[in-house]
Design a protein around this motif. Structure first.
Motif, short mmCIF file in Angstrom:
data_model
loop_
_atom_site.label_atom_id
_atom_site.label_comp_id
_atom_site.label_asym_id
_atom_site.label_seq_id
_atom_site.Cartn_x
_atom_site.Cartn_y
_atom_site.Cartn_z
N THR A 3 8.16 -25.45 35.33
CA THR A 3 6.77 -25.50 34.87
C THR A 3 5.88 -24.72 35.84
OG1 THR A 3 7.17 -27.64 33.91
CG2 THR A 3 4.88 -27.05 34.31
N GLY A 4 4.98 -23.93 35.28
CA GLY A 4 4.05 -23.16 36.11
C GLY A 4 4.58 -21.82 36.53
N GLU A 5 5.84 -21.56 36.18
CA GLU A 5 6.44 -20.31 36.58
C GLU A 5 6.10 -19.19 35.61
OE1 GLU A 5 10.85 -19.65 38.52
OE2 GLU A 5 10.69 -20.82 36.70
N CYS A 6 6.07 -17.97 36.13
CA CYS A 6 6.12 -16.82 35.23
C CYS A 6 7.51 -16.24 35.36
CB CYS A 6 5.07 -15.78 35.60
SG CYS A 6 5.22 -14.31 34.57
N PHE A 7 8.26 -16.31 34.27
CA PHE A 7 9.67 -15.96 34.32
C PHE A 7 9.92 -14.72 33.47
CE2 PHE A 7 14.14 -16.18 33.44
CZ PHE A 7 14.69 -16.78 34.56
N GLY A 8 10.67 -13.77 34.00
CA GLY A 8 10.92 -12.53 33.26
C GLY A 8 12.36 -12.42 32.82
N LEU A 9 12.55 -12.01 31.56
CA LEU A 9 13.90 -11.69 31.08
C LEU A 9 13.99 -10.17 31.01
CD1 LEU A 9 14.87 -13.91 28.02
CD2 LEU A 9 15.82 -13.97 30.32
N LEU A 10 14.87 -9.59 31.80
CA LEU A 10 15.04 -8.15 31.80
C LEU A 10 16.40 -7.82 31.22
CD1 LEU A 10 13.88 -7.27 35.43
CD2 LEU A 10 12.51 -7.64 33.39
N GLY A 11 16.48 -6.66 30.61
CA GLY A 11 17.79 -6.27 30.09
C GLY A 11 17.65 -5.06 29.22
N PRO A 12 18.73 -4.31 29.08
CA PRO A 12 18.66 -3.10 28.25
C PRO A 12 18.50 -3.46 26.77
CG PRO A 12 20.92 -3.50 28.98
CD PRO A 12 20.06 -4.50 29.67
N ASN A 13 18.29 -2.47 25.93
CA ASN A 13 18.19 -2.70 24.48
C ASN A 13 19.44 -3.39 23.98
OD1 ASN A 13 16.61 0.45 24.26
ND2 ASN A 13 15.63 -1.48 23.86
N GLY A 14 19.22 -4.40 23.14
CA GLY A 14 20.37 -5.08 22.54
C GLY A 14 21.03 -6.10 23.45
N ALA A 15 20.39 -6.41 24.58
CA ALA A 15 20.99 -7.35 25.53
C ALA A 15 20.99 -8.78 25.00
CB ALA A 15 20.25 -7.29 26.85
N TYR A 66 9.74 -3.00 31.63
CA TYR A 66 9.06 -2.40 32.79
C TYR A 66 9.36 -3.21 34.04
CZ TYR A 66 6.31 -0.04 29.22
OH TYR A 66 5.91 0.69 28.15
N MET A 67 10.08 -2.57 34.96
CA MET A 67 10.48 -3.28 36.17
C MET A 67 9.28 -3.57 37.06
SD MET A 67 13.47 -3.77 35.72
CE MET A 67 13.82 -3.39 34.04
N ASP A 68 8.34 -2.61 37.09
CA ASP A 68 7.19 -2.84 37.97
C ASP A 68 6.40 -4.06 37.49
OD1 ASP A 68 6.54 -1.43 35.67
OD2 ASP A 68 4.73 -0.57 36.57
N GLU A 69 6.37 -4.22 36.16
CA GLU A 69 5.66 -5.36 35.60
C GLU A 69 6.31 -6.67 36.05
OE1 GLU A 69 4.16 -4.92 31.64
OE2 GLU A 69 5.49 -6.54 30.99
N ALA A 70 7.64 -6.72 35.93
CA ALA A 70 8.36 -7.93 36.32
C ALA A 70 8.16 -8.19 37.81
CB ALA A 70 9.84 -7.78 36.00
N GLU A 71 8.21 -7.10 38.59
CA GLU A 71 8.10 -7.24 40.04
C GLU A 71 6.75 -7.83 40.43
OE1 GLU A 71 9.83 -3.54 41.37
OE2 GLU A 71 9.23 -4.05 43.40
N ARG A 72 5.70 -7.37 39.75
CA ARG A 72 4.37 -7.82 40.13
C ARG A 72 4.01 -9.17 39.56
NH1 ARG A 72 0.88 -2.32 40.11
NH2 ARG A 72 2.72 -1.08 40.55
N LEU A 73 4.57 -9.49 38.40
CA LEU A 73 4.07 -10.62 37.63
C LEU A 73 4.94 -11.86 37.77
CD1 LEU A 73 1.60 -10.33 35.97
CD2 LEU A 73 2.99 -9.86 33.96
N CYS A 74 6.25 -11.65 37.86
CA CYS A 74 7.16 -12.78 37.68
C CYS A 74 7.52 -13.43 39.01
CB CYS A 74 8.44 -12.32 36.99
SG CYS A 74 8.10 -11.66 35.36
N ASN A 75 7.55 -14.76 39.01
CA ASN A 75 8.06 -15.49 40.16
C ASN A 75 9.56 -15.31 40.25
OD1 ASN A 75 5.86 -17.46 38.67
ND2 ASN A 75 5.48 -17.12 40.84
N ARG A 76 10.20 -15.38 39.08
CA ARG A 76 11.64 -15.16 39.06
C ARG A 76 11.99 -14.32 37.84
NH1 ARG A 76 15.41 -19.72 38.88
NH2 ARG A 76 13.93 -20.66 37.40
N VAL A 77 13.10 -13.60 37.93
CA VAL A 77 13.56 -12.84 36.78
C VAL A 77 15.05 -13.12 36.57
CG1 VAL A 77 11.90 -10.98 37.10
CG2 VAL A 77 14.17 -10.78 38.09
N ALA A 78 15.47 -12.97 35.31
CA ALA A 78 16.90 -13.01 35.01
C ALA A 78 17.23 -11.68 34.37
CB ALA A 78 17.20 -14.14 34.04
N ILE A 79 18.28 -11.04 34.88
CA ILE A 79 18.71 -9.81 34.25
C ILE A 79 19.82 -10.16 33.27
CG2 ILE A 79 19.73 -7.53 34.63
CD1 ILE A 79 18.20 -7.40 37.22
N VAL A 80 19.59 -9.77 32.02
CA VAL A 80 20.49 -10.15 30.94
C VAL A 80 21.21 -8.90 30.46
CG1 VAL A 80 20.63 -11.16 28.64
CG2 VAL A 80 18.88 -11.95 30.23
#
Ligand SMILES: Nc1ncnc2c1ncn2[C@@H]1O[C@H](COP(=O)(O)OP(=O)(O)OP(=O)(O)O)[C@@H](O)[C@H]1O
Ligand SMILES: [Mg+2]
Lengths: 330, 355
Positions: free
Chosen positions: A34-46, A194-208
């Motif tokens: 709760t309270g996190e900004c979480f990013g899901l990153l991954g190529p097309n179709g991931a 956008y990696m820069d977006e995830a880097e600036r915005l997200c507390n944590r990211v998952a690469i899928v």
């Protein structure tokens, strides 16, 4: 309030594709606090959109456990819907409705929420509130989608590629909206390319990739996990014999080496040792440098190293990699 | 916020969407009007025109021409058609007959002997022959032993325009249901808007009620425009109760909304839905008696024609508007349309894909 906003365990989704079944999500695990900004990153179709839509209760999993705000879709659908906000990867709102009318319409679905004017102000669309949807630019339509997602004042916000196609200024505006939500303890799950977006915005990211989480952590964490802090990129004057990136992998403090479009990229621990070593090596092999730059490691490099074909074969995990290599040579 | 808010907002949004599209307004209101006015004028009852015939310039052709001339200038009202003569050589007139330029060639051999040349399979030839023959015989002194009298039927209520207006109301109701419900929903699905709505706590029931409610709302101007045109523009009588007309049309609209919903239940692209809409509309355009009576089709396909919702809607409307039928006399249309409404809604809701 549960201290985890999202819990996903061993999620599978299989589509009956035209050319045989497609495993869009293939054993995915995820926890978002709760309270996190979480990013899901991954190529097309991931499998990002598929995963997010399952979390939004718009798609049903083939198997696996899903909890949203401590509730389950099978039993608490209406309660969850009152408490989440959603933007889909793409939505075409009706042409002949004004921006304010659309927001007011969606506001009417929620027991409690925000004033349409307030929401439009947040996404900087107040000047367009009387305009027809058809007259909005692509970026403005996307901000409208976000405004509509916010109008129920959600505890948990899902944004599927919210900034794709936006100009830098609109993107920053949207980042501010998301930061402001995080500041008020709201949870955001977003997917992005956008990696820069995830880097600036997200507390944590998952690469899928291929329906699985292949790396998880804070952006800084993932970057350090790559080993080096710096990237040395260089190109060599054209030579007769082809050059393998491996050739540079044993130079001082070089952690990994990969070929890029017109040159090579080395992940290095200490540039002041790696660069002289590189120059020596080039002099010995009688090759001339055409370009050389250095920069800090970014999430982009993490992404490429994890999902790029080159590193997947040798570096993903040592044991696996060597097996694959042996198979390849047979 | 009250629980009626979503329904009210959705309903308003449907109304706005419609009234902000000038093209759609034309197709729904303008087009039937143009059609009614055009067809109304084209089929306006008018006296039979002059019958053209050819006369060979030989024998006693001058006498024949004079007799016909006298007939044409006879004063006072006469229901016998006037004849116009084109005279020429035997060859020339024969040619005109063969090429269909004249229905009849008259050859006056002598004052007491006339020869008609014509093709008896052409109705206008037979009409021309009989008309000319009757004029010549009467002029020569043939008595009419049977007294006949002619009563002119050109009363409001039995003309083509009176027949047409209820047909157009029915047609509009069908188009509104199939396009206004079917297309609308599939467009929402294609644009992912349906999915977006599903991501909110919006009650699904309200979503559908708003669409159907808006459809029924549009019926009022639909009916008003066409009935006013018929009544004030063409003096069409409205013999039955207006309330019954509206009620019947509402049930018809529900049946077509149900069919529209059924068509839209699973289609996920506009090509599919336009194919389905045309597939449904075409037989009704043809068989349901919009432009001419459905009873002209062979008995073998009558059960099929009578089962079509448009056939029943139009026949019910004609009965109420033109014959002044009451609710009990239109029980067949009411029952058939109700069955269509219930069955299509139940099936559509069962198989409806909400994303
Ligand atoms: N309805 C469907 N039927 C069949 N296959 C599907 C369906 N939806 C998605 N897929 C497949 O599932 C896989 C994952 O798709 P998904 O949309 O989740 O990817 P994504 O990570 O969101 O990609 P992108 O970054 O391009 O948006 C893809 O291979 C896609 O082709
Ligand atoms: Mg996606």
């Amino acid at each position: 309030m549960a201290d985890r906003a999202i819990y996903v365990h061993q999620l599978f989704k299989r589509y009956k594709g035209r050319n045989g079944p497609v495993d869009a999500v293939n054993g995915l695990d995820l926890e978002v606090e709760t309270g996190e900004c979480f990013g899901l990153l991954g190529p097309n179709g991931a499998g990002k959109t598929t995963t997010v839509e399952i979390l939004e209760g718009l798609n049903t999993p083939t198997s696996g456990e899903v909890e949203v705000l401590g509730r389950r879709w099978e039993t608490d659908e209406n309660e969850i819907r009152q408490r989440i906000g959603v933007t889909l990867q793409e939505t075409r709102f009706p042409d002949k409705q004004t921006v304010r009318e659309m927001v007011t319409l969606f506001r009417s679905f929620y027991h409690q929420g925000l004033n349409p004017e307030t929401v439009l102000e947040r996404v900087a669309l107040e000047s367009k509130s009387g305009a027809y949807v058809e007259s909005l630019s692509g970026g403005q339509q996307q901000r409208l989608a976000v405004a509509i997602a916010l109008v129920g004042d959600p505890e948990l916000l899902f944004l599927d590629e919210p900034t794709t196609g936006l100009d830098p200024q609109s993107r920053r505006q949207l980042w501010d909206v998301i930061r402001e939500l995080s500041g008020r303890g709201r949870t955001t799950l977003l997917t992005t390319h956008y990696m820069d977006e995830a880097e600036r915005l997200c507390n944590r990211v998952a690469i899928v990739d291929k329906g699985k989480v292949i790396a998880l952590g804070s952006p800084a964490d993932l970057i350090t996990r790559l080993g080096g802090e710096h990237i040395v990129e260089f190109a060599i004057q054209p030579t007769e014999s082809p050059i393998e990136a491996d050739e540079f992998a044993h130079l001082a403090t070089v952690i990994s080496a990969r070929a890029e479009a017109d040159g090579f990229a080395l992940t290095v621990g200490k540039p002041h040792q790696a660069i002289p070593a590189l120059l020596d090596h080039l002099a010995q092999t009688e090759r001339t440098l055409a370009r050389l730059t250095t920069r800090q490691v970014s999430l982009e490099d993490v992404f490429v190293s994890l999902t790029g074909r080159h590193l997947r074969e040798e570096d993903e995990s040592p044991s696996n990699g060597s097996i694959k290599k042996r198979w390849g040579k047979r | 916020m009250s629980s009626l808010a979503p329904l009210f907002q959705l309903y308003k949004s449907r109304l706005r969407e419609f009234f902000r599209q000038p093209a759609r307004i034309f197709w729904v209101y303008g087009f039937p009007l143009v059609l009614a006015v055009g067809l109304g004028l084209a089929f306006k009852s008018k006296p039979v025109e002059m019958i053209p015939v050819d006369l060979v310039e030989s024998g006693s052709w001058n006498e024949v021409a004079k007799t016909i001339g006298t007939h044409n200038t006879k004063p006072g009202p006469s229901l016998d058609p006037r004849i116009s003569i084109h005279s020429g050589t035997a060859e020339g007139t024969d040619n005109r007959l063969k090429t269909g330029k004249t229905p009849l060639v008259i050859l006056a051999i002598s004052p007491t002997q006339v020869e008609y040349r014509y093709d008896p399979t052409r109705p206008e030839s037979v009409t021309a022959r009989n008309a000319v023959d009757s004029i010549l015989q009467r002029a020569a002194g043939r008595p009419d032993p049977v007294k006949t009298s002619d009563i002119v039927i050109d009363e409001p209520g039995s003309r083509y325009i009176d027949f047409l207006i209820p047909g157009l109301i029915g047609l509009n109701t069908m188009g509104g249901g199939l396009f206004g419900v079917g297309f609308l929903i599939v467009n929402f699905r294609v644009g992912k808007l349906l999915k977006r709505f599903m991501a909110t706590p919006m009650p699904r029931r309200d979503f559908l009620l708003a669409i159907v409610g808006a459809r029924l709302t549009f019926l009022v101007p639909d009916i008003a425009v066409l009935l006013s045109l018929g009544h004030f523009g063409f003096q069409m009588p409205i013999r039955g109760s207006l309330l019954l007309v509206v009620m019947l049309d509402v049930i018809g609209a529900l049946a077509f909304a149900g069919i529209g919903l059924l068509i839209a239940a699973r289609a996920n692209n506009t090509e599919t839905v336009s194919g389905l809409v045309n597939l449904v509309m075409l037989p009704m355009w043809l068989f349901s008696g919009v432009f001419f009576s459905a009873e002209r089709f062979p008995d073998a396909i009558q059960p099929f024609i009578q089962a079509l919702p448009l056939t029943q809607l139009i026949s019910g409307l004609r009965m109420v508007i033109l014959e002044g039928a009451g609710p009990l006399q239109i029980w067949v249309p009411l029952t058939v349309l109700t069955v269509w409404s219930v069955v299509t809604f139940v099936v559509a809701l069962k198989i409806f894909k909400w994303s």
